[in-house]
Structures are given as C-alpha cells and as structure tokens.
Design a protein around this motif. Structure first.
Motif, PDB file in Angstrom:
ATOM      1  N   VAL B 191      39.992  40.140  50.199  1.00 26.24           N
ATOM      2  CA  VAL B 191      40.898  40.987  49.406  1.00 26.24           C
ATOM      3  C   VAL B 191      41.102  40.374  48.026  1.00 26.24           C
ATOM      4  CG1 VAL B 191      43.240  41.898  49.263  1.00 26.24           C
ATOM      5  CG2 VAL B 191      42.048  41.934  51.425  1.00 26.24           C
ATOM      6  N   ARG B 192      41.255  39.038  47.970  1.00 26.73           N
ATOM      7  CA  ARG B 192      41.508  38.413  46.674  1.00 26.73           C
ATOM      8  C   ARG B 192      40.283  38.502  45.759  1.00 26.73           C
ATOM      9  NH1 ARG B 192      42.002  32.104  46.179  1.00 26.73           N
ATOM     10  NH2 ARG B 192      39.782  32.439  45.981  1.00 26.73           N
ATOM     11  N   ASP B 193      39.098  38.143  46.304  1.00 25.05           N
ATOM     12  CA  ASP B 193      37.926  38.003  45.439  1.00 25.05           C
ATOM     13  C   ASP B 193      37.173  39.307  45.215  1.00 25.05           C
ATOM     14  OD1 ASP B 193      38.500  35.388  45.172  1.00 25.05           O
ATOM     15  OD2 ASP B 193      37.172  34.714  46.765  1.00 25.05           O
ATOM     16  N   GLU B 194      37.235  40.222  46.173  1.00 22.94           N
ATOM     17  CA  GLU B 194      36.462  41.456  46.037  1.00 22.94           C
ATOM     18  C   GLU B 194      37.307  42.642  45.585  1.00 22.94           C
ATOM     19  OE1 GLU B 194      33.116  41.475  46.531  1.00 22.94           O
ATOM     20  OE2 GLU B 194      33.245  39.336  46.958  1.00 22.94           O
ATOM     21  N   ILE B 195      38.617  42.590  45.817  1.00 23.06           N
ATOM     22  CA  ILE B 195      39.457  43.727  45.442  1.00 23.06           C
ATOM     23  C   ILE B 195      40.344  43.376  44.256  1.00 23.06           C
ATOM     24  CG2 ILE B 195      41.218  45.332  46.223  1.00 23.06           C
ATOM     25  CD1 ILE B 195      40.118  45.116  49.019  1.00 23.06           C
ATOM     26  N   ALA B 196      41.152  42.314  44.374  1.00 24.53           N
ATOM     27  CA  ALA B 196      42.129  42.032  43.316  1.00 24.53           C
ATOM     28  C   ALA B 196      41.449  41.551  42.040  1.00 24.53           C
ATOM     29  CB  ALA B 196      43.145  41.006  43.801  1.00 24.53           C
ATOM     30  N   ARG B 197      40.602  40.531  42.170  1.00 22.71           N
ATOM     31  CA  ARG B 197      40.053  39.881  40.979  1.00 22.71           C
ATOM     32  C   ARG B 197      39.203  40.813  40.106  1.00 22.71           C
ATOM     33  NH1 ARG B 197      38.741  33.827  40.382  1.00 22.71           N
ATOM     34  NH2 ARG B 197      39.085  33.641  42.606  1.00 22.71           N
ATOM     35  N   PRO B 198      38.217  41.523  40.652  1.00 23.46           N
ATOM     36  CA  PRO B 198      37.399  42.359  39.746  1.00 23.46           C
ATOM     37  C   PRO B 198      38.160  43.547  39.173  1.00 23.46           C
ATOM     38  CG  PRO B 198      36.585  42.516  42.003  1.00 23.46           C
ATOM     39  CD  PRO B 198      37.690  41.540  42.015  1.00 23.46           C
ATOM     40  N   ARG B 204      45.547  38.254  35.290  1.00 21.70           N
ATOM     41  CA  ARG B 204      46.812  38.606  35.943  1.00 21.70           C
ATOM     42  C   ARG B 204      46.666  38.941  37.413  1.00 21.70           C
ATOM     43  NH1 ARG B 204      50.593  42.370  32.455  1.00 21.70           N
ATOM     44  NH2 ARG B 204      52.003  41.624  34.041  1.00 21.70           N
ATOM     45  N   TYR B 205      45.483  38.686  38.032  1.00 27.74           N
ATOM     46  CA  TYR B 205      45.307  39.149  39.407  1.00 27.74           C
ATOM     47  C   TYR B 205      46.222  38.445  40.404  1.00 27.74           C
ATOM     48  CZ  TYR B 205      42.577  35.078  40.939  1.00 27.74           C
ATOM     49  OH  TYR B 205      42.194  33.841  41.299  1.00 27.74           O
ATOM     50  N   ARG B 206      46.641  37.190  40.077  1.00 24.18           N
ATOM     51  CA  ARG B 206      47.451  36.429  41.029  1.00 24.18           C
ATOM     52  C   ARG B 206      48.791  37.093  41.321  1.00 24.18           C
ATOM     53  NH1 ARG B 206      47.105  31.545  42.925  1.00 24.18           N
ATOM     54  NH2 ARG B 206      45.082  30.529  42.752  1.00 24.18           N
ATOM     55  N   GLU B 207      49.391  37.705  40.283  1.00 23.61           N
ATOM     56  CA  GLU B 207      50.688  38.360  40.454  1.00 23.61           C
ATOM     57  C   GLU B 207      50.655  39.422  41.550  1.00 23.61           C
ATOM     58  OE1 GLU B 207      52.590  40.196  36.922  1.00 23.61           O
ATOM     59  OE2 GLU B 207      51.093  39.010  35.879  1.00 23.61           O
ATOM     60  N   PHE B 208      49.529  40.141  41.626  1.00 24.30           N
ATOM     61  CA  PHE B 208      49.504  41.328  42.480  1.00 24.30           C
ATOM     62  C   PHE B 208      48.790  41.100  43.800  1.00 24.30           C
ATOM     63  CE2 PHE B 208      49.511  42.661  38.029  1.00 24.30           C
ATOM     64  CZ  PHE B 208      50.730  43.306  37.994  1.00 24.30           C
ATOM     65  N   THR B 209      48.167  39.907  43.966  1.00 23.60           N
ATOM     66  CA  THR B 209      47.427  39.663  45.204  1.00 23.60           C
ATOM     67  C   THR B 209      48.347  39.744  46.426  1.00 23.60           C
ATOM     68  OG1 THR B 209      45.979  38.255  43.940  1.00 23.60           O
ATOM     69  CG2 THR B 209      45.815  38.082  46.294  1.00 23.60           C
ATOM     70  N   THR B 355      43.913  49.846  49.289  1.00 17.78           N
ATOM     71  CA  THR B 355      44.122  48.614  48.535  1.00 17.78           C
ATOM     72  C   THR B 355      43.314  48.625  47.247  1.00 17.78           C
ATOM     73  OG1 THR B 355      44.173  47.635  50.714  1.00 17.78           O
ATOM     74  CG2 THR B 355      44.299  46.142  48.895  1.00 17.78           C
ATOM     75  N   MET B 356      42.065  49.075  47.362  1.00 13.71           N
ATOM     76  CA  MET B 356      41.152  49.122  46.225  1.00 13.71           C
ATOM     77  C   MET B 356      41.710  50.018  45.121  1.00 13.71           C
ATOM     78  SD  MET B 356      38.195  48.092  45.437  1.00 13.71           S
ATOM     79  CE  MET B 356      36.667  48.427  44.692  1.00 13.71           C
ATOM     80  N   LEU B 357      42.168  51.233  45.493  1.00 13.22           N
ATOM     81  CA  LEU B 357      42.676  52.146  44.469  1.00 13.22           C
ATOM     82  C   LEU B 357      43.992  51.639  43.895  1.00 13.22           C
ATOM     83  CD1 LEU B 357      41.766  55.590  46.001  1.00 13.22           C
ATOM     84  CD2 LEU B 357      40.730  54.481  44.069  1.00 13.22           C
ATOM     85  N   SER B 358      44.836  51.017  44.729  1.00  9.85           N
ATOM     86  CA  SER B 358      46.063  50.415  44.199  1.00  9.85           C
ATOM     87  C   SER B 358      45.707  49.365  43.159  1.00  9.85           C
ATOM     88  CB  SER B 358      46.878  49.773  45.321  1.00  9.85           C
ATOM     89  OG  SER B 358      47.356  50.742  46.200  1.00  9.85           O
ATOM     90  N   ALA B 359      44.715  48.508  43.488  1.00  3.39           N
ATOM     91  CA  ALA B 359      44.298  47.469  42.550  1.00  3.39           C
ATOM     92  C   ALA B 359      43.748  48.092  41.274  1.00  3.39           C
ATOM     93  CB  ALA B 359      43.257  46.572  43.202  1.00  3.39           C
ATOM     94  N   LEU B 360      42.985  49.188  41.432  1.00  3.84           N
ATOM     95  CA  LEU B 360      42.390  49.857  40.280  1.00  3.84           C
ATOM     96  C   LEU B 360      43.478  50.416  39.363  1.00  3.84           C
ATOM     97  CD1 LEU B 360      39.312  50.429  39.801  1.00  3.84           C
ATOM     98  CD2 LEU B 360      39.806  52.759  40.487  1.00  3.84           C
ATOM     99  N   PHE B 361      44.485  51.072  39.972  1.00  3.12           N
ATOM    100  CA  PHE B 361      45.560  51.663  39.176  1.00  3.12           C
ATOM    101  C   PHE B 361      46.371  50.573  38.482  1.00  3.12           C
ATOM    102  CE2 PHE B 361      45.688  55.419  42.362  1.00  3.12           C
ATOM    103  CZ  PHE B 361      44.560  55.935  41.786  1.00  3.12           C
ATOM    104  N   ILE B 362      46.651  49.489  39.212  1.00  2.00           N
ATOM    105  CA  ILE B 362      47.393  48.386  38.600  1.00  2.00           C
ATOM    106  C   ILE B 362      46.566  47.780  37.469  1.00  2.00           C
ATOM    107  CG2 ILE B 362      48.363  46.101  39.005  1.00  2.00           C
ATOM    108  CD1 ILE B 362      48.978  47.048  41.869  1.00  2.00           C
ATOM    109  N   GLY B 363      45.249  47.634  37.723  1.00  4.56           N
ATOM    110  CA  GLY B 363      44.370  47.070  36.706  1.00  4.56           C
ATOM    111  C   GLY B 363      44.350  47.907  35.443  1.00  4.56           C
ATOM    112  N   MET B 364      44.362  49.264  35.619  1.00  3.13           N
ATOM    113  CA  MET B 364      44.372  50.132  34.441  1.00  3.13           C
ATOM    114  C   MET B 364      45.657  49.949  33.650  1.00  3.13           C
ATOM    115  SD  MET B 364      42.868  53.399  36.382  1.00  3.13           S
ATOM    116  CE  MET B 364      42.812  54.728  35.238  1.00  3.13           C
ATOM    117  N   ALA B 365      46.769  49.660  34.347  1.00  2.92           N
ATOM    118  CA  ALA B 365      48.059  49.541  33.661  1.00  2.92           C
ATOM    119  C   ALA B 365      48.207  48.209  32.954  1.00  2.92           C
ATOM    120  CB  ALA B 365      49.205  49.729  34.661  1.00  2.92           C
ATOM    121  N   VAL B 366      47.587  47.134  33.476  1.00  2.89           N
ATOM    122  CA  VAL B 366      47.832  45.828  32.865  1.00  2.89           C
ATOM    123  C   VAL B 366      46.675  45.338  32.004  1.00  2.89           C
ATOM    124  CG1 VAL B 366      49.377  45.138  34.734  1.00  2.89           C
ATOM    125  CG2 VAL B 366      46.979  44.490  34.839  1.00  2.89           C
TER     126      VAL B 366
END
Lengths: 64, 372
Positions: B191-198, B204-209, B355-366
């Motif tokens: 989850v950390r390396d394949e979803i949150a980080r990319p 800023r990925y650590r905040e949301f992991t 999880t992937m789409l949540s990460a994507l949406f958060i990534g678009m915002a930050v």
C-alpha cells in the motif's frame, strides 16, 4: 422493475461492456508491445476501468 | 492460561464459536415460517440478506413437533423511544420480521418490521397496516442497536487494533516481525510503495499513508468477512461506504493547496469566458461526482457479488423440479464455488481500487503545480 428500466439497464451494460472491452484490448496490445511496462499499464487500466465502472453503477443505481 | 491469553486471535475465534452454539430461538408456526421453496421466496430471502439485520441468522429447521426453529445468535437492541433509552436483546423478537411479535420493554411496546424497529402507539394491541403495507399505529424510533453491520465494524476494528498494535510492538523490539506480522508487512509495504507513494508524490505521501492503510485493511477484511456464511454485508451498506467516501472527501478538501483551488475555481490558461463553466464542472466533480462514484462502486460491487453468489446457491431450490435434487445441487455447488473464488479476487480488487482512487484524489489536491 418496469420495461423501460430493464431496457435502460441493458443499454448501460452494453455501453460499459464496450468501454471495458476497449480498455482491456488496448492494455493487452500495450503489454504485447512493451512487456516491461506491464505493471504500469495494468495500474492505469484498473484505474480507468474503475472510473468507468463507477459511472455504470451510478447510472444503474439511479435508474433502479 | 496465560499462554492462551497471549493468542488473542484464538480467544476471539473461540468466543465467536461459543456464541454461535449457545443460542437457539423458537418461534410459533404462524404465517410465513421462513422456509424458502418458491422463486419469489428466494428473491425475498436474498434481498433480506443484503439488508442489515438485528440478529445473526444461520439456518432454520422444523423440529419433530412441527415447530419452526431458527438458529443464530442475538444482538443487543438499543433504541431511543418516547420513554427514553431502552435496551433488550433481539432474541425477544424470535426472528420475527413481520411486526407480529410484540416486545414490552421500559413500559413501551416494540415490533420489528422489515429489519426496522417500530414503537406501537399508546393502547395499540397489534400492528395494523394501510393498503400500501405501512403501519398505521406505530412509528419508527431512533435506533442505535448493535446490528450485524455494527458488530462487524467493531469486530474488524478490534482485530485490526490487535494485529497492527502487535506488529508495531514487534518493530520496536527487533526489526523483523514474527508470526502473523509476516503476512501483514508485505501488504503494508505494498500500500505504501505501490499506492501512496506514486499517486501522492515523494514529498507528502507519509501524511496520508496511515489513512490509506486503515481504509485498505478495513474494506478488505470486511469484504472477506462478507464471504463467510455468517451473513455479514457491511461494505454492501450504503451508509458504510458513504461514510468512507466522506472521509476521503474531507481529507482532500481540507488538505488541498492553493494550486488545487486555483485550478478548480479559476482555471489558468483557458479563455476567461470558459472559466466559470469549468469552475461549475470542477466543483460538481470534486464535491459530488468523486465521492458518489467511490461510494456507489464499492456498494454495488459487493452487493452484486452477494446477490450473484446467493442466486447461484438458490439454483438448488429453483431448478429442483427440472433437474432433480442431485443435479440441481451439484450444478449450484460447482457454479457458486467458482464464483466465490472470483469474489475473493473482487474483495481485494475493490479495497485496492478504493484506496487507489482515494490516493489519486488526495494526490491531485496536494500536488505542487509548476508556475506557468
């Protein structure tokens, strides 16, 4: 369910099926051309498929 | 004894099985007896399973006295009625769902109708209906009961706390996890390396992991729990998926940076006349379409999966006259077995996609935009 609802559900499923087929087909072609990019292509494919699926389910759900 | 207590998973499982065996409630044989024989009853049964319920129902049988017995275990009912807070066990309803079994508690009378608890009006002896089958002399109460879904959420919360607190403790002692932690570690890293980080970016990925890990394991374990014969359908409840989607919405709304809001409300690089139109579309997309698609996707996938599995199991009832008992049962076994295998895959895939789409949406915002 009434007849218009059923026809609408069928149309949604046809549309979603065409979309998923195109996504899957293109991903297959991409993987065949560049097997080393399989992971990236699969991730992108799943995201687009999920977005499409969300749209199709949303339509089915609203038409229920 | 202390050695057993060191294995909390084992203790929990044992308690669970003990609970299963301990209770059995009987109901008098009037009206609909819970038997499933015709196609209509199969459909009704499946739709009933999809909904939340106030007790766990495993199976029913008719004993030698011709009495219908329901086996399962009850859950506490907590309602806020006209007389204040009232609690009793749902076994008092004797698995009745038609509103005929009246329970007296705290000076008021309650009935259960279609998995909802109603309070009878003062002086009413039995529930009566109007022509659309709505009760005329009873009203709904505020229901805080520990229903099947609430129980499932609490159970998964407890399990996750035990598992991950144990994992964290092992990392403090020595760098390598032992036991069940070895199963969890690769999933956490995935989850950390394949979803949150990319998707969120290196900065800023650590905040949301933490949030992404919680959501991933919560959905995945509940999806898998839904495949057990206990009858959980937690991630197939709109309220649960809506709550999860709203968490994601809150995070990307409040963590969004200046560039995100700028691109949403006053898109740079397009003609001025188009900007308000784009703003309307972007606002609708961020606040309605994104969370709605998140919640409906999870709900519809899991509910549809349950309906398909149960319909295939029901083949042994619906096709009995055409194929004979043995043929229908073997057909339904083969089909439902393989569909259940696919459902195991879907359980993971839906947790991954959420999880992937949540990460994507958060990534678009930050994400940091290049200055044009």
């Amino acid at each position: 369910m009434t007849v218009p609802n059923l026809v609408g559900a069928g149309l949604i499923v046809i549309g979603a099926g065409i979309g998923l087929g195109k996504i899957g087909g293109s991903a297959m072609e991409g993987i065949a051309r560049q097997p080393e990019a399989t992971g990236k292509i699969q991730t992108a494919m799943i995201i687009i498929a999920a977005l499409l699926e969300g749209l199709a389910f949303g339509a089915l759900f609203l038409g229920k | 004894m202390t050695k057993i207590l060191r294995k909390p998973n084992l203790v929990l499982t044992t308690l669970f099985i003990l609970l299963l065996n301990s209770s059995l409630f009987a109901k008098s044989d009037e009206g609909h007896d819970g038997a499933v024989d015709t196609k209509d009853e199969v459909g009704e049964y499946i739709l009933h399973h999809i909904k939340d319920a106030h007790d766990f129902h495993l199976f029913s049988y008719t004993d030698s006295h011709g009495e219908r017995k329901h086996v399962g275990f009850p859950l506490p009912v907590i309602v806020w009625s006209s007389k204040g807070l009232t609690t009793f066990m749902s076994s008092k309803f004797h698995h009745d769902d038609s509103g005929h079994q009246i329970v007296e508690a705290n000076g008021t009378r309650f009935v259960k109708l279609h998995s909802k608890i109603y309070e009878l009006e003062e002086g009413a002896e039995a529930i009566s209906f109007d022509e659309t089958h709505h009760p005329t002399n009873a009203h709904k109460v505020l229901d805080f009961s520990i229903t099947k879904s609430v129980f499932g959420i609490l159970l998964v919360g407890l399990l996750m706390f035990i598992w991950f607190a144990g994992l964290a403790r092992q990392y403090k002692k020595k760098q390598i996890p032992t036991g069940f932690g070895r199963v969890l570690e690769p999933l956490v890293l995935y989850v950390r390396d394949e979803i949150a980080r990319p998707n969120i970016g290196e900065k800023r990925y650590r905040e949301f992991t933490g949030y992404l890990l919680t959501v991933f394991f919560f959905i995945w374990i509940l999806n898998l729990l839904g495949l057990t014969p206990l009858g959980f359908n937690v991630t197939g409840q709109l309220a649960v998926t809506a709550a999860l989607a709203i968490f994601t919405l809150i995070i990307y709304t409040f963590k969004g940076n200046k560039g995100y809001w700028g691109h949403m409300l006053w898109m740079p690089g397009v003609p001025y006349l188009i900007r308000p139109v784009l703003a309307i579309i972007e606002v609708a997309g961020a606040f309605l379409i994104k969370p709605f698609s998140l919640l409906v996707r999870l709900f519809a996938n899991i509910s549809a999966g349950h309906i398909v599995v149960m319909s295939l199991i029901a083949i042994m009832v619906t096709m009995k006259s055409e194929m004979g008992a043995v043929g229908a049962t073997s057909l339904s076994f083969v089909l439902s077995f393989f569909i259940t295998l696919i459902e195991v895959l879907v359980a993971f895939l839906q947790a991954y996609i959420f999880t992937m789409l949540s990460a994507l949406f958060i990534g678009m915002a930050v994400e940091e935009h290049d200055h044009h």
